[in-house]
Design an enzyme around this catalytic site. Sequence first.
Site, PDB file in Angstrom:
ATOM      1  N   ASP A  40       9.953 -14.135  39.299  1.00  0.00           N
ATOM      2  CA  ASP A  40      10.314 -14.634  40.631  1.00  0.00           C
ATOM      3  C   ASP A  40      11.367 -13.754  41.295  1.00  0.00           C
ATOM      4  O   ASP A  40      11.324 -13.520  42.507  1.00  0.00           O
ATOM      5  CB  ASP A  40      10.827 -16.074  40.535  1.00  0.00           C
ATOM      6  N   LEU A  86       1.357 -20.925  45.072  1.00  0.00           N
ATOM      7  CA  LEU A  86       2.395 -21.680  45.772  1.00  0.00           C
ATOM      8  C   LEU A  86       3.674 -20.867  45.825  1.00  0.00           C
ATOM      9  O   LEU A  86       3.998 -20.133  44.890  1.00  0.00           O
ATOM     10  CB  LEU A  86       2.685 -23.000  45.043  1.00  0.00           C
ATOM     11  N   GLU A 121       3.883 -34.236  42.840  1.00  0.00           N
ATOM     12  CA  GLU A 121       3.024 -34.174  41.656  1.00  0.00           C
ATOM     13  C   GLU A 121       3.666 -33.250  40.627  1.00  0.00           C
ATOM     14  O   GLU A 121       4.058 -32.132  40.968  1.00  0.00           O
ATOM     15  CB  GLU A 121       1.638 -33.635  42.013  1.00  0.00           C
ATOM     16  N   LYS A 123       4.120 -30.361  38.137  1.00  0.00           N
ATOM     17  CA  LYS A 123       3.423 -29.074  38.081  1.00  0.00           C
ATOM     18  C   LYS A 123       3.050 -28.784  36.626  1.00  0.00           C
ATOM     19  O   LYS A 123       3.883 -28.360  35.830  1.00  0.00           O
ATOM     20  CB  LYS A 123       4.310 -27.970  38.655  1.00  0.00           C
ATOM     21  N   LYS A 296       3.686 -31.795  48.573  1.00  0.00           N
ATOM     22  CA  LYS A 296       2.689 -31.503  49.605  1.00  0.00           C
ATOM     23  C   LYS A 296       2.878 -32.446  50.782  1.00  0.00           C
ATOM     24  O   LYS A 296       3.151 -33.635  50.589  1.00  0.00           O
ATOM     25  CB  LYS A 296       1.270 -31.686  49.042  1.00  0.00           C
ATOM     26  N   CYS A 413      11.694   6.896  17.029  1.00  0.00           N
ATOM     27  CA  CYS A 413      10.666   5.871  16.835  1.00  0.00           C
ATOM     28  C   CYS A 413      10.710   5.363  15.395  1.00  0.00           C
ATOM     29  O   CYS A 413      10.666   6.166  14.456  1.00  0.00           O
ATOM     30  CB  CYS A 413       9.292   6.437  17.155  1.00  0.00           C
ATOM     31  N   CYS A 416       6.934   6.515  13.775  1.00  0.00           N
ATOM     32  CA  CYS A 416       6.531   7.907  13.525  1.00  0.00           C
ATOM     33  C   CYS A 416       7.707   8.870  13.439  1.00  0.00           C
ATOM     34  O   CYS A 416       7.525  10.027  13.064  1.00  0.00           O
ATOM     35  CB  CYS A 416       5.560   8.380  14.605  1.00  0.00           C
ATOM     36  N   CYS A 437       1.564   9.008  17.382  1.00  0.00           N
ATOM     37  CA  CYS A 437       2.310   7.872  16.826  1.00  0.00           C
ATOM     38  C   CYS A 437       1.315   6.797  16.408  1.00  0.00           C
ATOM     39  O   CYS A 437       0.556   6.286  17.236  1.00  0.00           O
ATOM     40  CB  CYS A 437       3.291   7.321  17.853  1.00  0.00           C
TER      41      CYS A 437
END
Length: 683
Positions: A40, A86, A121, A123, A296, A413, A416, A437
Amino acid sequence: MTTAPVSAAERHAALEADLAQWDEAYHGRDEPEVSDAVYDAARRELLALEEAYPDLRSQEGASQRVGATPDSAFGKYRHLVPMLSLDNVFDPEGFDGFVSRVGRFLGLDEDGLQALQFVAEPKIDGLSISLTYEHGHFVRGTTRGDGIEGEDVTANLLTLKDIPRELPGEAPERVEIRGEVFLSKSSFLTLNEQQVARGAKPFANPRNAAAGSLRQLDAEITRSRPLSLFAYAQGYTSSPVATTHWDYLEKLRSWGFTVNPLSQMIAHARDIPAYVEKLARERSELDYDIDGIVFKLDDLSLQDRLGFAGRAPRWAIAWKFPAEQAITRLREIEIQVGRTGALTPVAHLEPVNVGGVIVSRATLHNEDEIARKDVRVGDLVRLQRAGDVIPQILGPVPSEEPRSEPFVYPDHCPVCGSLAERVHGEAVRRCTGGLTCEAQIVERLIHMVSRNAFDIDGLGERSIREFYDAGYIRRPGDIFRLRQHEEALLQRDGWGRLSVDNLFRAIEDRRTIPLSRLIFGLGIRRIGERNAQLLARHYQTFENWRTAMLAARPDSEERASLGAIMGVGDAIADELSAFFSESHNIETLDDLALELKDIIAEEAPSEGHLSGKVIVFTGTLTTMSRPEAKAIAERLGAQVTDSVSKKTSLVVLGEKAGSKAKKAAELGIETVDESGWRVLAGL
């Protein structure tokens, strides 16, 4: 229109790429990569950039996108009315802003605002579906997909007891009913026990389990899993069913659908914060996950007037809950290597119940987050299920206990041994070993056979790791040469004649593959399913795409053209250019292509009859507000701008049209009055 500076354009491109990847992971693979809060925040930043610099906005961009492209393993079906997403708010101030926007759009005074009624309602955190009934018979069920087209999962939905097969005679001749398929917390725990008992990977959370269960190619697997459905809205209807949303929910109940019993009529907006607080207190006691409340407008005629803005309705909003939290001990920090070489820290925890789910692992994101939060092995840490999906550590809990040494992030790493570099401006350290790798090779092979790529039935993560260790599959083309190891396969535990023959048959079926799935299956960084489809539609054939990518060197004309493709951008173009600059990658791709019979081009999407038009509205409109007219134009495929230029296709003249009308005449641009606009829009 203000042109965006380079820094803003680059940031916008990076956000577009991240959001495309996260959308594809969440909607396409049912495997969310980041929390709701992170997603978000990125989307709000993107919207702010587009508000400041409108030239950055595109109809293919993340701000206009819903869901993910439907999987072609299922039939595709175009929704009669789009299934959109939404917009979100997180507090009373955000909700007040939503109500104010509704009032401005409808031209309401204070009394009008106070008279607005809402339906609340819970969610549900599940999978949105659309059910089509014709002459009272259930004929089709589809997933949301990309909001325009969904996957046909009718056979699987027929196994759900919550879906009526017939509607009473009073029902419209044709109607779409929207609902949410979900798995209860108790059923989720039972299902995971069964998964572990048969050696399968447990599901991460109830939403993933529900989505994975519904999107099975074998309906009997869906039947064996106790999925539920709450119906919550109408899509298309051939004749009116009700005048208010609440009455429509009552009608759904009378038709045999289950409507969430916690849904409630709210007469005044001022009563909404109290309802939110009440449900937030009760949510942990529910046997299903909810991550917020949807509000709503109750009056359906007002819903019709308000319409949609981009990917979301103007008449509804989702009030998201803060994540649930718990305290536990951090046992270990493990560094995992992904298919693009990213080194990701994963926290191993003492198991703890968070919002009804037992959590034993959590993300630590990257080395900066570990340093910023100063979490150390042995610490008591505060944990939350961010967005009720991905567990995440917030930080250590203050304690008098002695602490271990600060965690030292590796600069090589762990698989590897190659140098792990961190590019300036990025938060992630990446292994430079590439396809030398082992971790990256295996993860890319797993990605390639996944459901949204080559989708080879019987060849999953466990089989890929087994065949890699045995030396049967070391690069993508080896998958199609697996028959060379038939005798050795038949000697392995768990591989009898029937399972081997089924696997070979599934592999042969994938020698014909859509170009978009091939591109996505390569596992190139930032190339999600949607980006792959955009590239496939643009270049049409494998040969065209390969030739263009080889020519897309830095500063080349082809590289500039690649970055200019709508929805692609510079960040993605850079990744493609880098991939094709490595000779090993080209050899791997060509080796794979030799094993394929046919690489199919993508179909271009259908467009509205005003697609490609640039429209300007000027003066006062008498039959609708300016935002309403803009929304209609955009829904029909047009781009609406505020200023008249040579690029303008049409100027709509309201009452007292001023300088814009004069400029349109000077430039020879077509104009229509409001009645002409209504005819053009089909109103």
